[in-house]
Design a protein around this motif. Sequence first.
Motif, PDB file in Angstrom:
ATOM      1  N   LYS A  33      14.031  78.132   3.628  1.00 27.39           N
ATOM      2  CA  LYS A  33      14.468  76.775   3.324  1.00 27.39           C
ATOM      3  C   LYS A  33      15.722  76.806   2.469  1.00 27.39           C
ATOM      4  O   LYS A  33      16.052  77.803   1.852  1.00 27.39           O
ATOM      5  CB  LYS A  33      13.355  75.995   2.610  1.00 27.39           C
ATOM      6  N   THR A  34      16.420  75.655   2.424  1.00 22.79           N
ATOM      7  CA  THR A  34      17.629  75.555   1.628  1.00 22.79           C
ATOM      8  C   THR A  34      17.537  74.341   0.720  1.00 22.79           C
ATOM      9  O   THR A  34      16.868  73.366   1.038  1.00 22.79           O
ATOM     10  CB  THR A  34      18.872  75.441   2.532  1.00 22.79           C
ATOM     11  N   THR A  35      18.209  74.427  -0.396  1.00 24.56           N
ATOM     12  CA  THR A  35      18.261  73.286  -1.311  1.00 24.56           C
ATOM     13  C   THR A  35      19.440  72.381  -0.971  1.00 24.56           C
ATOM     14  O   THR A  35      19.631  71.353  -1.607  1.00 24.56           O
ATOM     15  CB  THR A  35      18.399  73.781  -2.767  1.00 24.56           C
ATOM     16  N   GLU A  36      20.217  72.766   0.026  1.00 23.47           N
ATOM     17  CA  GLU A  36      21.365  71.972   0.454  1.00 23.47           C
ATOM     18  C   GLU A  36      20.896  70.771   1.274  1.00 23.47           C
ATOM     19  O   GLU A  36      20.107  70.899   2.197  1.00 23.47           O
ATOM     20  CB  GLU A  36      22.304  72.833   1.308  1.00 23.47           C
ATOM     21  N   ALA A  37      21.396  69.560   0.907  1.00 24.13           N
ATOM     22  CA  ALA A  37      21.046  68.358   1.668  1.00 24.13           C
ATOM     23  C   ALA A  37      21.784  68.357   3.003  1.00 24.13           C
ATOM     24  O   ALA A  37      22.880  68.904   3.128  1.00 24.13           O
ATOM     25  CB  ALA A  37      21.411  67.114   0.873  1.00 24.13           C
ATOM     26  N   TYR A  38      21.175  67.739   4.001  1.00 26.80           N
ATOM     27  CA  TYR A  38      21.780  67.656   5.319  1.00 26.80           C
ATOM     28  C   TYR A  38      22.386  66.260   5.507  1.00 26.80           C
ATOM     29  O   TYR A  38      21.906  65.273   4.938  1.00 26.80           O
ATOM     30  CB  TYR A  38      20.734  67.925   6.399  1.00 26.80           C
ATOM     31  N   PRO A  39      23.450  66.145   6.313  1.00 22.93           N
ATOM     32  CA  PRO A  39      24.131  64.853   6.459  1.00 22.93           C
ATOM     33  C   PRO A  39      23.225  63.749   6.965  1.00 22.93           C
ATOM     34  O   PRO A  39      23.358  62.584   6.559  1.00 22.93           O
ATOM     35  CB  PRO A  39      25.272  65.159   7.440  1.00 22.93           C
ATOM     36  N   GLU A  40      22.277  64.097   7.872  1.00 29.67           N
ATOM     37  CA  GLU A  40      21.422  63.053   8.441  1.00 29.67           C
ATOM     38  C   GLU A  40      20.491  62.410   7.414  1.00 29.67           C
ATOM     39  O   GLU A  40      19.978  61.313   7.632  1.00 29.67           O
ATOM     40  CB  GLU A  40      20.583  63.617   9.595  1.00 29.67           C
ATOM     41  N   GLN A  41      20.287  63.084   6.279  1.00 29.75           N
ATOM     42  CA  GLN A  41      19.394  62.540   5.256  1.00 29.75           C
ATOM     43  C   GLN A  41      19.964  61.294   4.579  1.00 29.75           C
ATOM     44  O   GLN A  41      19.239  60.565   3.911  1.00 29.75           O
ATOM     45  CB  GLN A  41      19.087  63.620   4.215  1.00 29.75           C
ATOM     46  N   PHE A  42      21.253  61.056   4.773  1.00 32.52           N
ATOM     47  CA  PHE A  42      21.887  59.896   4.136  1.00 32.52           C
ATOM     48  C   PHE A  42      22.054  58.726   5.102  1.00 32.52           C
ATOM     49  O   PHE A  42      22.555  57.676   4.722  1.00 32.52           O
ATOM     50  CB  PHE A  42      23.276  60.291   3.603  1.00 32.52           C
ATOM     51  N   MET A  43      21.616  58.894   6.337  1.00 38.57           N
ATOM     52  CA  MET A  43      21.980  57.942   7.388  1.00 38.57           C
ATOM     53  C   MET A  43      21.005  56.777   7.553  1.00 38.57           C
ATOM     54  O   MET A  43      21.396  55.610   7.473  1.00 38.57           O
ATOM     55  CB  MET A  43      22.117  58.696   8.714  1.00 38.57           C
ATOM     56  N   THR A  44      19.741  57.069   7.790  1.00 37.62           N
ATOM     57  CA  THR A  44      18.795  56.031   8.195  1.00 37.62           C
ATOM     58  C   THR A  44      18.642  54.936   7.146  1.00 37.62           C
ATOM     59  O   THR A  44      18.776  53.736   7.444  1.00 37.62           O
ATOM     60  CB  THR A  44      17.416  56.652   8.489  1.00 37.62           C
ATOM     61  N   HIS A  45      18.346  55.328   5.917  1.00 37.94           N
ATOM     62  CA  HIS A  45      18.089  54.329   4.868  1.00 37.94           C
ATOM     63  C   HIS A  45      19.321  53.471   4.616  1.00 37.94           C
ATOM     64  O   HIS A  45      19.209  52.238   4.499  1.00 37.94           O
ATOM     65  CB  HIS A  45      17.658  55.036   3.582  1.00 37.94           C
TER      66      HIS A  45
END
Length: 506
Positions: A33-45
């Motif tokens: 696993k990585t502690t880096e956020a992914y771009p899609e995590q900012f999209m839906t909400h």
Amino acid sequence: MKLKNIFILGLLSVLTLVSCDKGFNELNIDPTKTTEAYPEQFMTHALMQTVSANMNRNRGFNNELMQVTVSLGDGEYKVFRYDFRRSWSDYLWSSHFLNMSNYKDMYAKASNELTLNPSYQGISLILQTWTYSILTDTYGDIPYSQSTLGRDSLLFEPKFDAQKDIYADMFAKLDTANNLLKANTGINATVDPVFAGDVAKWRKFGNSLYLRLLLRVAHKAEMKEYAVGKIKEILETNSSNYPVISNNEESAILRWTGEGVFISPFMSTRVQDFRATAIAEYFIDFLRDTNDPRLNIPEYGTSGVNRWGIAPVSGNFVGVPSGYAAGSEDYSKMSYFYSADQNNGVNSIQQEPLTGMIMNFAEVEFIKAEAMLKGYITGDPSVPFYSGAENSIKLWVPTWADDIKEHLAASDVAWDPAASFDKKMEKIHQQKYFALFLVDLQQWFEYRRTGHPILPKGEGLKNNGEMPARMQYPVYVQSSNPTSYREAVARQGSDEINTKMWWQKP
């Protein structure tokens, strides 16, 4: 000797614990696993929140100004009388700038070497432009180049950019987005509530948004050459490089399915409050008098059951004249939008999936019609005019199969090639007005740009009967960013609802 041994043992224990601690920390890092956020995590909400804010301001503000609804009452601060508190400004400003941070984080993560994805970069630029365009078209000059930098750069008093410069940069963003999305590197379908991961449709939406904004400023002397040239490039000379929305299935809509988190924000309104707002006379009279299928659907069997969930009065559809004088008459028993608890086979926009409207195909067709009428591109404007009218209906009533030309001719609202330029503009924008139903504040923006459709003026209108040209800046901005606020007012004009912004001025 005994004391010495105890000391040595204690020291060895400490060293052992230190050594174990180092190993323990390493063992507790999951290498998969990585502690880096992914771009899609900012999209839906962020998308859901932006659409929700647009819907709420559409229902309570745009629809009241643009004679879709009338919030009955004789008290002060009735938007349908062009009278509203300055506090109306706070909600859209705060919500959109908050979500702008998510769109920018999405772009930053999509640009990171570890999470590089040009598709998310392009989509982020489209979402930024879409949101910024609503902000600047609502308020005028706004924080743009320095906005949302408080967290990372501690810049809490951003300058307000001139609207002309904002538009120029939005165009650059959309051009960049179109190029980024060509590669179609793919996105996670589960985080995309608009196109379910179809990057090609995002590209079409971005270029269609481009057309919307180009048309808005094409009359400005300093922007005309670029805007008209770009409209021609997108629609005519280089259309293969600029695909646009070409059918209803490609319309940009966040569908409120009612499943999981996708519950319409309208559902948070009490049912009795939702149906307390009356339908405006202008809106319902046109639908009724033209036998519009969205108001009367033959296959449903009765005039009381219709696609937009509008309640009849004694078997007829009756609206309230917008801007009526306070105390003049009791309009409490007029048509209204059904609430969700009245569904029982009747549609209600309170729970309607299509209310998350961002941009639809019909709007693109009406943009083409106006561009042809003004000579920006070649062609017969009646062709996209009829296509826009037909697809505006079919978006809501896909089974409707009548001939659109015969349908409009029967109500004397067909295209007239011999009519004056102004009457042709009225025809286009009368139909476009209904295509823009539920699309954030676009009806208001288009009316301010063109003066169409021609709306009746009630005797009770405030503000000398003049359609408000903008919202004032939120009151808290005056104290939180006083220097930039004063600079913006000095450049744009007084912070009042009648001050015209750059693209509204001759």
